[in-house]
Design an enzyme around this catalytic site. Sequence first.
Site, PDB file in Angstrom:
ATOM      1  CD  GLU A  11      40.823  36.719  43.051  1.00 61.47           C
ATOM      2  OE1 GLU A  11      40.410  37.235  42.015  1.00 61.47           O
ATOM      3  OE2 GLU A  11      42.176  36.582  42.975  1.00 61.47           O
ATOM      4  CD  GLU A  70      42.580  39.292  37.942  1.00 66.59           C
ATOM      5  OE1 GLU A  70      43.520  38.763  38.230  1.00 66.59           O
ATOM      6  OE2 GLU A  70      41.366  39.369  38.654  1.00 66.59           O
TER       7      GLU A  70
END
Length: 260
Positions: free
Chosen positions: A143, A240
Site C-alpha cells: 500500500e 477505510e
Amino acid sequence: MPRFAANLSMLFTEQDFLARFKAAADAGFSGVEYLFPYDYSAAEIKQQLDANGLTQVLFNLPAGDWAKGERGITCHPDRVEEFRAGVDKAIEYAKVLGNTQVNALAGIRPQGLQCADVRKTFVANLKYAADKLQAAGIRLVMEMINTRDIPGFYLNTTQQALEIQAEVGSDNLFLQYDIYHMQIMEGDLARTMEANLKLINHIQLADNPGRNEPGTGEINYRFLFEHLDRIGYQGWVGAEYKPLTTTEAGLGWLKTHNAI
C-alpha cells in the site's frame, strides 16, 4: 457497482470489535477488513464471519508496535526475522478465515541507513512474503500511503510501487490502491486505476480532506464507482474512513449505491 467491505478498525467503533461484524452485515456490507486480527483467536473471528454471512477480505501482516507509532517493518533491515515470523502468523489466520490477500505495510524509513540498504531489504522481504504466501494460495499487496498522515512512510506513489513490483519480479505481488492517499499524493485517480488495473488487487476509499465518508469532500465517488465498473475491476473496495459523526449516520453513500 463494486463490492464494499467495511473496515472494522475505523467503522462501528462505537461497539466492541467482535460486535462490529454483525453491525457491518446489518448495515449492508458483504465483506470486512481491518488492520490486524491477532488480538483475537482465528476461531473467534471465523465464528463472527460465519454467523453474519461475511467474507473476510483483507488484513495486514504484523507491523511492529502499532501503539508506539510503528507502521510496518517491511523496509527495516534489523527486523527481517520478525517480518518472516509475521508472514507465518498471517498465513495461519488467513487459512482459518478464508482470507485470500494480505497487505505488507512498508513502514517508516529507518533513520541513519543508506537508501540502497532500505530498498534492498524492502524488495527482499516482499519477495520472501510473495513466494511464501503464493504457496498458501494467498495474494500479497503493498500500500502506498501519503506523507502528510504518516511522515517518512517508505512507499508513497504509484510509480514507486510499480518500480518495486518490477524489481521484486513476482507474479504474486499486487498494489493496494487507497483513493484517499493517492488523491493527496498524485491525483489523476481514474486514469491511474485504469492504467494499472491488472496490478491493483484491492482498493480503499475515504474522502479528502478529512478522511471522512464519501460525499464529504472533493472526490467524485459516484463517477469513480461507475468508472470501476466500466474498466472491469473485480476486486473489493474497502471503506477505510473516519465517520464524520457516527458510522450509521455516515452510511448514506452505501445505501445509495446498494439501491442502484
